[in-house]
Design a protein around this motif. Structure first.
Motif, PDB file in Angstrom:
ATOM      1  N   LEU A 112      47.587  46.334  47.724  1.00 31.03           N
ATOM      2  CA  LEU A 112      46.588  47.148  48.439  1.00 31.03           C
ATOM      3  C   LEU A 112      45.506  47.642  47.474  1.00 31.03           C
ATOM      4  CD1 LEU A 112      48.913  49.233  50.808  1.00 31.03           C
ATOM      5  CD2 LEU A 112      47.439  47.300  51.413  1.00 31.03           C
ATOM      6  N   MET A 113      45.917  48.015  46.261  1.00 31.17           N
ATOM      7  CA  MET A 113      44.938  48.472  45.261  1.00 31.17           C
ATOM      8  C   MET A 113      43.997  47.333  44.875  1.00 31.17           C
ATOM      9  SD  MET A 113      47.661  50.648  43.048  1.00 31.17           S
ATOM     10  CE  MET A 113      46.723  51.304  41.699  1.00 31.17           C
ATOM     11  N   LEU A 114      44.558  46.133  44.701  1.00 30.52           N
ATOM     12  CA  LEU A 114      43.731  44.968  44.341  1.00 30.52           C
ATOM     13  C   LEU A 114      42.719  44.659  45.440  1.00 30.52           C
ATOM     14  CD1 LEU A 114      46.577  42.667  42.955  1.00 30.52           C
ATOM     15  CD2 LEU A 114      44.673  43.578  41.634  1.00 30.52           C
ATOM     16  N   LEU A 115      43.207  44.672  46.706  1.00 31.34           N
ATOM     17  CA  LEU A 115      42.304  44.368  47.820  1.00 31.34           C
ATOM     18  C   LEU A 115      41.234  45.453  47.969  1.00 31.34           C
ATOM     19  CD1 LEU A 115      44.863  42.936  50.424  1.00 31.34           C
ATOM     20  CD2 LEU A 115      43.291  41.677  48.936  1.00 31.34           C
ATOM     21  N   SER A 116      41.612  46.708  47.660  1.00 31.94           N
ATOM     22  CA  SER A 116      40.623  47.796  47.700  1.00 31.94           C
ATOM     23  C   SER A 116      39.529  47.557  46.680  1.00 31.94           C
ATOM     24  CB  SER A 116      41.289  49.151  47.409  1.00 31.94           C
ATOM     25  OG  SER A 116      42.293  49.398  48.336  1.00 31.94           O
ATOM     26  N   LEU A 117      39.935  47.108  45.470  1.00 33.05           N
ATOM     27  CA  LEU A 117      38.938  46.811  44.428  1.00 33.05           C
ATOM     28  C   LEU A 117      37.975  45.720  44.895  1.00 33.05           C
ATOM     29  CD1 LEU A 117      40.768  46.648  40.955  1.00 33.05           C
ATOM     30  CD2 LEU A 117      39.084  48.306  41.712  1.00 33.05           C
ATOM     31  N   VAL A 118      38.542  44.662  45.507  1.00 27.75           N
ATOM     32  CA  VAL A 118      37.705  43.555  45.988  1.00 27.75           C
ATOM     33  C   VAL A 118      36.733  44.071  47.059  1.00 27.75           C
ATOM     34  CG1 VAL A 118      37.710  41.330  47.186  1.00 27.75           C
ATOM     35  CG2 VAL A 118      39.438  41.804  45.458  1.00 27.75           C
ATOM     36  N   GLY A 119      37.274  44.885  47.993  1.00 31.89           N
ATOM     37  CA  GLY A 119      36.433  45.443  49.062  1.00 31.89           C
ATOM     38  C   GLY A 119      35.317  46.310  48.508  1.00 31.89           C
ATOM     39  N   MET A 120      35.663  47.162  47.519  1.00 32.35           N
ATOM     40  CA  MET A 120      34.659  48.043  46.911  1.00 32.35           C
ATOM     41  C   MET A 120      33.592  47.222  46.188  1.00 32.35           C
ATOM     42  SD  MET A 120      37.114  51.007  45.394  1.00 32.35           S
ATOM     43  CE  MET A 120      35.909  51.700  44.281  1.00 32.35           C
ATOM     44  N   SER A 121      34.035  46.160  45.509  1.00 34.13           N
ATOM     45  CA  SER A 121      33.084  45.317  44.774  1.00 34.13           C
ATOM     46  C   SER A 121      32.136  44.608  45.740  1.00 34.13           C
ATOM     47  CB  SER A 121      33.860  44.307  43.917  1.00 34.13           C
ATOM     48  OG  SER A 121      32.977  43.432  43.281  1.00 34.13           O
TER      49      SER A 121
END
Lengths: 120, 203
Positions: B151-160
């Motif tokens: 979830l943290m990784l996908l959040s980073l991708v979404g934020m980017s």
């Protein structure tokens, strides 16, 4: 605002507080992608050796020592290279080693109290 | 007039010269050692103490779990490659590596769900015996940590993608990376202690 901040850091520096604007700078350069790949290959090889050991027919303390040794090597490689403890400020290592050493000591004492290492 | 240090935001100053977020992450990981230490110790304490089956040798599929271990190790490599890309400000490549890491993590968790399902069908529930209880709690907690990491990784991708990453994009990637690698080193220990070191069946 920048002048105020500069003044603040100058005053802080005078009483021995490090400049936080340098805080995000890594202690040393992080490894290159090639070096990370090399570490990844070593980790994969160590895992393959572990699996081979479990099928090798070795038994008892020798097998346990070899497996735990390989796991320890993998652990150290990941922590030093992938988590950058080899390259970052040594205080991070101290915090982490404190946690690991505290946990290991506590749980070894628990296991010894229950006689896990004694022969049945 | 002297500057009032206390009125400055914690983000603006630190008495250690280290980023507070990174220091907090390392302290958090040190505390996680105690959590997983307790779970691994409990497993070791009750190793071979089950009086009814199924026992570890009856259910473990070492080749399958070995592949899962390789997958998780590979995800650690892709995680650091995403950090390299972030440090070079190559954000497109960073997102690709982050997504690859999340996919590998998802593969690992999928493998764990499959393994749990197979074990359950073979008669090993969490309350069947001491092995079932300690095994499911330990590996289940680890699986939850991997899921949080995804979830943290996908959040980073979404934020980017949304342009909501800070200027220094490498820093949040490094923080999530620390958590991800920690989850990996915990699995290194679990794989050796739980799966590879043989547990004798009670006579």
């Amino acid at each position: 605002m920048d002048e105020q901040l500069d003044q603040f850091h100058q005053e802080a520096g005078e009483v021995g507080i490090p400049d936080p604007r340098e805080a995000h700078a890594p202690h040393k350069e992080h490894p290159s992608a090639k070096e990370y790949v090399r570490i990844g290959i070593v980790l994969a090889a160590l895992t393959a050796i572990e699996v081979w050991l479990s099928y090798s027919g070795l038994e008892g303390a020798v097998l346990i020592a070899l497996l735990l040794g390989a796991a320890f090597l993998k652990f150290v490689l990941v922590v030093l290279w992938f988590m950058h403890l080899k390259f970052d400020d040594p205080r991070y290592s101290r915090f982490f080693v404190l946690g690991i050493a505290g946990a290991a000591t506590l749980y070894l004492v628990v296991l010894m109290t229950f006689g896990v290492f004694l022969d049945p | 007039m002297a500057t009032d240090y206390a009125t400055l935001s914690p983000d603006e100053h630190t008495t250690t010269g280290l980023p507070n977020t990174k220091l907090a992450m390392w302290l958090f990981l040190a505390s996680e050692c105690l959590l997983f230490g307790a779970l691994i110790t409990t497993y070791v304490l009750y190793r071979g103490a089950s009086v009814t089956g199924p026992y570890p040798a009856d259910v473990f599929d070492i080749p399958f779990t070995s592949v899962s271990s390789f997958v998780l190790l590979a995800s650690s490599l892709t995680m650091v490659l995403s950090l390299v890309a972030a440090e070079k400000r190559d954000y497109a490549r960073m997102r690709i590596w982050l997504l690859t890491t999340a996919f590998l993590g998802l593969t690992f968790v999928g493998g764990q769900v499959y393994e749990f399902t197979v074990f359950y069908r073979e008669g090993l529930a969490i309350s069947t015996n001491l092995f079932g209880t300690t095994f499911y709690v330990l590996t289940g907690f680890h699986g939850v940590h991997v899921t949080v990491g995804i979830l943290m990784l996908l959040s980073l991708v979404g934020m980017s993608w949304g342009g909501r990453m800070p200027d220094d994009s490498a820093f949040p990637v490094e923080m999530v990376g620390l958590y991800w690698h920690f989850v990996d080193i915990v699995w290194i220990v679990i794989f050796a202690v739980v799966y590879l070191i043989p547990t004798p069946n009670p006579a």
